[in-house]
Design an enzyme around this catalytic site. Structure first.
Site, short mmCIF file in Angstrom:
data_model
loop_
_atom_site.label_atom_id
_atom_site.label_comp_id
_atom_site.label_asym_id
_atom_site.label_seq_id
_atom_site.Cartn_x
_atom_site.Cartn_y
_atom_site.Cartn_z
N LYS A 174 4.91 -11.42 1.12
CA LYS A 174 4.36 -10.93 0.51
C LYS A 174 2.50 -10.64 0.41
O LYS A 174 1.90 -9.20 0.80
CB LYS A 174 4.40 -10.59 -1.19
CG LYS A 174 3.40 -9.78 -2.38
CD LYS A 174 4.55 -8.62 -1.95
CE LYS A 174 3.15 -7.05 -2.35
NZ LYS A 174 4.02 -7.89 -3.96
N LYS A 242 -7.62 -8.81 -5.59
CA LYS A 242 -6.20 -10.48 -5.95
C LYS A 242 -5.78 -10.54 -5.01
O LYS A 242 -5.66 -11.78 -4.17
CB LYS A 242 -6.26 -10.37 -7.18
CG LYS A 242 -5.53 -11.96 -8.18
CD LYS A 242 -3.99 -11.22 -7.17
CE LYS A 242 -2.99 -10.33 -8.03
NZ LYS A 242 -1.73 -10.59 -7.85
#
Length: 294
Positions: A174, A242
């Protein structure tokens, strides 16, 4: 009806979590849900889900089943794991489907194991549209037996599941995904502005590029959003920033010098600091435009 799954718990009903949970309820899954803002559970309860008062109650209600976590960031995931592991998790499979640091993921697996459960990281790609349509790409890290156990659940949420490796491997994949997405969004936004300023039609440029090597899902979906100036969040800029921080921190922990990733992280952080944190990722175009006036 998906009967072999047994009881399933779902924690986190945000932009991604709510449509994912809705798909599970619509598929007939016996679902218990918890969200810090309780009102978000109401559409699911109306369809037959059970609302839990807190994470501990949800753990009790779903003991021996599957608990899915889809919360906003690593601290939220860690807090959720702390609450879950105060309960007996014997036979429970806990799956983190958010985007979490690798270290925190591995620590969570240890805690869940000590409480009697099993843990898997299974972050997703596909955005809010993929969550709504049930077409997410799922990147799983964990034991093969747990991947098999979760297969029916994953079949409702996505159209592909890849077992990347042991716990933490899904989050590594990811991180790579978000690095590629962040960099691609950036260059698509910049070249949209380039085309317009130089006198070419950005829509026609996108149409042409989609037929060549520059074609991508991001140019297709987000490129159209940029042309339409549809910046309402499907995936927020703050979340992209983030995720890039996490990817860059992972590289740093491995003593890797990845300059494009580092610059991309800094640009997205600048966008957040510029007051555009809650724009859609396609709002990167507006951020680039704002830089021209400085």
């Amino acid at each position: 009806m998906i009967e072999p799954l047994g009881k399933v718990g779902f924690i986190g009903l945000g932009l991604m979590g709510l449509p994912m949970a809705q798909n599970l309820v619509d598929a007939g899954v016996d679902l218990a849900v918890f969200n810090r803002t309780a009102a978000k559970s109401e559409p699911l309860v109306a369809k037959g889900a059970t609302a839990s008062d807190d994470v501990g109650q949800l753990a009790q209600q779903t003991r021996g089943g599957i608990v899915v976590i889809c919360v906003s960031d690593t601290p939220a995931m860690t807090q959720t794991i702390e609450a879950l592991t105060r309960q007996d998790l014997s036979g429970t499979l806990v799956i983190d489907m958010g985007t979490t640091t690798v270290d925190a993921t591995r620590a969570a697996a240890v805690r869940v194991g000590a409480a009697g459960g099993a843990f898997m990281d299974a972050p997703v790609s596909g955005g809010a549209l993929g969550a709504t349509d049930g077409t997410l790409s799922i990147m799983a890290g964990g034991e093969a037996t747990d991947i098999i156990r979760a297969a029916l659940l994953f079949s409702v949420l996505g159209n592909s599941t890849t077992h990347i490796g042991p716990v933490g491997a899904g989050q590594i994949a990811k991180a790579a995904n978000q690095a590629i997405v962040g960099a691609t969004l950036g260059i698509v936004g910049e070249t949209m502005l380039l085309a317009k300023t130089a006198g070419a039609d950005p829509a026609k440029m996108r149409e042409a590029l989609l037929g060549g090597f520059a074609g991508s899902r991001i140019l297709d979906l987000h490129g159209q959003r940029m042309i339409d100036r549809t910046f309402e969040p499907g995936g927020r800029a703050r979340t992209q920033a983030k995720d890039l921080v996490q990817a860059a921190d992972l590289a740093k922990s491995l003593n890797l010098n990845l300059p494009i990733l580092a610059q991309c992280r800094d640009l997205w952080l600048d966008m957040v600091d510029s007051g555009m944190a809650d724009l859609d990722q396609s709002g990167y175009l507006a951020f680039v435009e704002s830089k021209q006036a400085q």
